[in-house]
Design an enzyme around this catalytic site. Structure first.
Site, short mmCIF file in Angstrom:
data_model
loop_
_atom_site.label_atom_id
_atom_site.label_comp_id
_atom_site.label_asym_id
_atom_site.label_seq_id
_atom_site.Cartn_x
_atom_site.Cartn_y
_atom_site.Cartn_z
N ASP A 114 24.86 20.07 32.64
CA ASP A 114 24.78 19.06 33.85
C ASP A 114 24.31 17.78 33.23
O ASP A 114 24.19 17.02 34.32
CB ASP A 114 24.12 19.49 34.97
CG ASP A 114 24.57 20.71 35.64
OD1 ASP A 114 25.87 20.93 35.48
OD2 ASP A 114 23.96 21.62 36.38
N LYS A 118 21.13 16.77 42.33
CA LYS A 118 22.60 16.74 42.47
C LYS A 118 22.94 17.72 43.60
O LYS A 118 22.37 18.88 43.57
CB LYS A 118 23.56 16.62 41.41
CG LYS A 118 23.26 17.81 40.54
CD LYS A 118 23.95 19.23 40.87
CE LYS A 118 23.84 20.31 39.89
NZ LYS A 118 24.38 21.70 40.40
O1 C5P Z 1 24.47 24.53 29.89
P1 C5P Z 1 23.15 25.10 30.56
O2 C5P Z 1 22.06 25.35 29.70
O3 C5P Z 1 22.88 24.52 31.74
O4 C5P Z 1 23.67 26.36 31.30
C1 C5P Z 1 22.71 27.46 31.59
C2 C5P Z 1 23.52 28.96 31.67
O5 C5P Z 1 24.44 28.57 32.76
C3 C5P Z 1 24.41 29.15 30.58
O6 C5P Z 1 23.87 29.96 29.38
C4 C5P Z 1 25.69 29.99 31.00
O7 C5P Z 1 25.07 31.30 31.13
C5 C5P Z 1 25.47 29.42 32.48
N1 C5P Z 1 26.57 28.40 32.44
C6 C5P Z 1 28.32 29.04 32.34
N2 C5P Z 1 29.09 28.02 32.53
C7 C5P Z 1 29.02 26.66 32.65
C8 C5P Z 1 27.70 26.34 32.84
C9 C5P Z 1 26.56 27.13 32.65
O8 C5P Z 1 28.25 29.99 32.33
N3 C5P Z 1 30.06 25.83 33.05
#
Ligand code: C5P
Length: 277
Positions: A136, A9
């Site tokens: 995501d 994406k």
């Molecule tokens: O949700 P995911 O595991 O993909 O997110 C990885 C990291 O990215 C989270 O631990 C956080 O530090 C950051 N993140 C964030 N805000 C979001 C998505 C991700 O701070 N909306």
């Protein structure tokens, strides 16, 4: 056996609204799937006592830290199945690129397992489950174009946009998402109204922006130079995707020779309901 594309994406715009008490960030972003894809082959592993998972990229872990395995475990929990699966992941999407490769692999795995087990869960159930393992993941269970809010897991599905040819440029160095979010400074946020930005896109006059560019540039100053190099090459729009380190460019520029970068040609990708990409 199913063999499915697992697309990358890009974020056509990405607005960070605020940091939340749980450490995540509230965002508003127009996500678009592109035809830079991994491939996942999945079958039920009859008579096997455990899952069998292999990956073409030896640098990726194949244990339970891999989002594919997290998706398998999540699916078994949600559906109470005891089936085991044999999975091969052929990687092409670069890692630490802001292209959602791991999340896409998880979404593709959920969709494939559901198909192999008789399609008992709806796509919106799969999307809600996916948000438990990554912000995501839900997006990839949309049709490929969605306005995403919350952590990224709240979707407003959109009709496909006018298809655009683009280049994706991935510097050899990757970026860690938490590290980039950690460098965010409220005063550097664009302050743009994301709903106005969405309306501009839908009316055919897009503006591309990403509030994570400045923090990514402070982690990796080379990225600001790379962006300028791509703008100087004549591309009308050059934007970092997600938390980087990749960029996408659109318009009539000629791709210059770039040191220590991988370059991919791509276009927008969408899917119809009940079929995969
Ligand atoms: O949700 P995911 O595991 O993909 O997110 C990885 C990291 O990215 C989270 O631990 C956080 O530090 C950051 N993140 C964030 N805000 C979001 C998505 C991700 O701070 N909306």
């Amino acid at each position: 056996m199913l063999s499915l594309k697992s697309p990358a994406k890009i974020n056509l715009f990405l607005r960070i609204i605020r940091r939340r008490p749980d450490g995540y960030h509230e965002l508003a972003s127009l996500f678009q799937a592109i035809d830079l894809c991994d491939e996942i082959r999945i079958a039920v592993a009859e008579d096997s006592a455990h899952d069998l998972f292999t990956c073409s990229d030896p640098t990726l872990p194949t244990d339970s830290s891999n989002l594919v395995i997290k998706a398998v475990e999540l699916f078994r929990r949600k559906t109470n199945t005891t089936k085991k699966f044999s999975i091969h992941l052929k990687k092409q999407i670069p890692q630490q690129a802001g292209l959602g490769g791991g999340s896409s692999n998880a979404a593709t795995t959920l969709w494939a397992l559901n198909a192999l087990c008789g399609h008992h869960a709806t796509e919106s159930e799969l999307s809600a489950w996916g948000s438990e393992i990554g912000s995501d993941v839900s997006f990839f269970l949309s049709n490929g174009t969605a306005y995403c809010t919350g952590r990224g897991e709240i979707l407003l599905p959109l009709d496909p946009l006018k298809n655009s040819a683009l280049w994706v440029i991935k510097p050899h160095e990757g970026l860690s998402t938490p590290q980039v979010y950690g460098k965010l400074k409220v005063e550097e946020l664009s302050g743009r109204d994301p709903e106005e930005a969405l309306a501009s896109f839908l009316s055919g006059s897009p503006t591309y922006f990403n509030d994570l560019e400045q923090p990514a540039f402070s982690v990796m100053p080379r990225l600001a130079l790379l962006k300028q190099q791509l703008l100087d090459a004549g591309f009308s729009d050059v934007l970092m995707s997600g938390s980087g380190s990749s960029f996408f460019c659109m318009g009539d520029g000629a791709m210059p020779p770039l040191s220590r970068c991988k370059v991919f040609k791509a276009q927008f990708l969408n899917r119809s309901c009940h079929t995969w990409y």
